[in-house]
Design an enzyme around this catalytic site. Structure first.
Site, PDB file in Angstrom:
ATOM      1  N   ASN A  20     -39.498 -51.451   7.617  1.00 34.13           N
ATOM      2  CA  ASN A  20     -39.777 -52.786   6.962  1.00 34.13           C
ATOM      3  C   ASN A  20     -38.647 -53.637   7.322  1.00 34.13           C
ATOM      4  O   ASN A  20     -38.611 -54.877   7.302  1.00 34.13           O
ATOM      5  CB  ASN A  20     -39.889 -52.426   5.351  1.00 34.13           C
ATOM      6  CG  ASN A  20     -38.486 -51.578   5.011  1.00 34.13           C
ATOM      7  OD1 ASN A  20     -37.883 -50.776   5.508  1.00 34.13           O
ATOM      8  ND2 ASN A  20     -37.983 -52.200   3.938  1.00 34.13           N
ATOM      9  N   ILE A  87     -34.486 -42.355   8.481  1.00 35.70           N
ATOM     10  CA  ILE A  87     -35.160 -41.483   7.639  1.00 35.70           C
ATOM     11  C   ILE A  87     -35.159 -42.281   6.464  1.00 35.70           C
ATOM     12  O   ILE A  87     -33.951 -42.273   5.626  1.00 35.70           O
ATOM     13  CB  ILE A  87     -34.700 -40.075   7.524  1.00 35.70           C
ATOM     14  CG1 ILE A  87     -34.448 -39.362   8.808  1.00 35.70           C
ATOM     15  CG2 ILE A  87     -35.099 -39.333   6.500  1.00 35.70           C
ATOM     16  CD1 ILE A  87     -33.194 -38.352   8.781  1.00 35.70           C
ATOM     17  N   SER A  88     -36.139 -42.905   5.973  1.00 35.67           N
ATOM     18  CA  SER A  88     -36.348 -43.850   4.754  1.00 35.67           C
ATOM     19  C   SER A  88     -36.488 -42.966   3.406  1.00 35.67           C
ATOM     20  O   SER A  88     -37.113 -41.761   3.652  1.00 35.67           O
ATOM     21  CB  SER A  88     -37.247 -44.734   4.894  1.00 35.67           C
ATOM     22  OG  SER A  88     -36.806 -45.898   5.823  1.00 35.67           O
ATOM     23  N   HIS A 123     -25.903 -53.440  10.627  1.00 35.35           N
ATOM     24  CA  HIS A 123     -26.684 -52.398  10.047  1.00 35.35           C
ATOM     25  C   HIS A 123     -26.696 -52.567   8.485  1.00 35.35           C
ATOM     26  O   HIS A 123     -25.569 -52.835   7.974  1.00 35.35           O
ATOM     27  CB  HIS A 123     -26.010 -50.943  10.171  1.00 35.35           C
ATOM     28  CG  HIS A 123     -26.816 -49.698   9.950  1.00 35.35           C
ATOM     29  ND1 HIS A 123     -27.079 -49.493   8.477  1.00 35.35           N
ATOM     30  CD2 HIS A 123     -27.098 -48.710  10.584  1.00 35.35           C
ATOM     31  CE1 HIS A 123     -27.715 -48.357   8.821  1.00 35.35           C
ATOM     32  NE2 HIS A 123     -27.760 -47.923   9.936  1.00 35.35           N
ATOM     33  N   CYS A 124     -27.586 -52.464   7.678  1.00 33.62           N
ATOM     34  CA  CYS A 124     -27.712 -52.899   6.362  1.00 33.62           C
ATOM     35  C   CYS A 124     -27.386 -51.735   5.425  1.00 33.62           C
ATOM     36  O   CYS A 124     -27.025 -51.893   4.372  1.00 33.62           O
ATOM     37  CB  CYS A 124     -29.218 -53.430   6.061  1.00 33.62           C
ATOM     38  SG  CYS A 124     -30.474 -51.947   6.038  1.00 33.62           S
ATOM     39  N   ARG A 151     -25.296 -59.886   1.648  1.00 31.17           N
ATOM     40  CA  ARG A 151     -26.673 -59.281   0.885  1.00 31.17           C
ATOM     41  C   ARG A 151     -26.305 -59.618  -0.587  1.00 31.17           C
ATOM     42  O   ARG A 151     -27.192 -59.622  -1.277  1.00 31.17           O
ATOM     43  CB  ARG A 151     -26.891 -57.961   1.419  1.00 31.17           C
ATOM     44  CG  ARG A 151     -27.392 -57.732   2.557  1.00 31.17           C
ATOM     45  CD  ARG A 151     -28.102 -56.437   2.967  1.00 31.17           C
ATOM     46  NE  ARG A 151     -28.961 -56.041   2.077  1.00 31.17           N
ATOM     47  CZ  ARG A 151     -29.339 -54.758   1.861  1.00 31.17           C
ATOM     48  NH1 ARG A 151     -28.371 -53.822   2.528  1.00 31.17           N
ATOM     49  NH2 ARG A 151     -29.981 -54.478   0.934  1.00 31.17           N
TER      50      ARG A 151
END
Length: 155
Positions: A20, A87-88, A123-124, A151
């Site tokens: 996503n 790996i969500s 990277h979030c 963010r």
């Protein structure tokens, strides 16, 4: 934008899962004047519908779109190297399979050698070492903590 002074003409390289976060970048990058170079393992590509929209946007806005399975090809001349979790949530049972599929996709200084001389890393968070090594994550090129602060204000 904060780091480079603008987004027009920058090349963003996504190396990792077609998730996503990538799909959000895909729907906006061309509209912001950014070229997009995406490397995902076979079977982990972004949604085909999103890919078609991205192709249309790239044509309309005159940007480049590259879809590949080769992380070094995606990183070539990129100003920004980006990844996210492999790996969500809800994919924990697939961990072994995913870690095997993503071998060779870790962002390292070797990956960055083919990037533009002014490359930065995003990277979030949270980050796992298999996604990006410590040398890149904690380097002066890493903007992950500035990204996290930005963010914070949008949440």
């Amino acid at each position: 934008q904060e780091h480079f002074g603008g987004l027009q003409g920058l090349t963003l390289a996504w190396i990792g899962d077609g998730n996503n976060v990538l799909q959000s970048l895909m729907t906006s990058a061309a509209k912001l004047g950014m070229h997009l170079q995406i490397a995902t393992p076979r079977g982990f590509e972004p949604d085909l519908g999103i890919t078609k929209i991205t192709e249309q946007n790239s044509k309309e806005y005159g940007t480049k779109l590259l879809l590949t399975t080769d992380p070094l090809e995606a990183a070539d001349s990129a100003n920004v190297l980006v990844t996210d979790t492999w790996i969500s949530m809800g994919q924990e049972e697939e961990k072994k399979e995913r870690l095997k599929a993503f071998q060779g996709y870790q962002i390292t200084m070797q990956t960055a050698k083919s990037a533009a001389s002014n490359w930065a890393f995003l990277h979030c968070l949270p980050r796992k070492p298999e996604e990006v090594d410590d040398e890149v994550f904690y380097s002066p090129r890493s903007l992950v903590f500035q990204e996290a602060e930005n963010r914070k204000w949008t949440i």
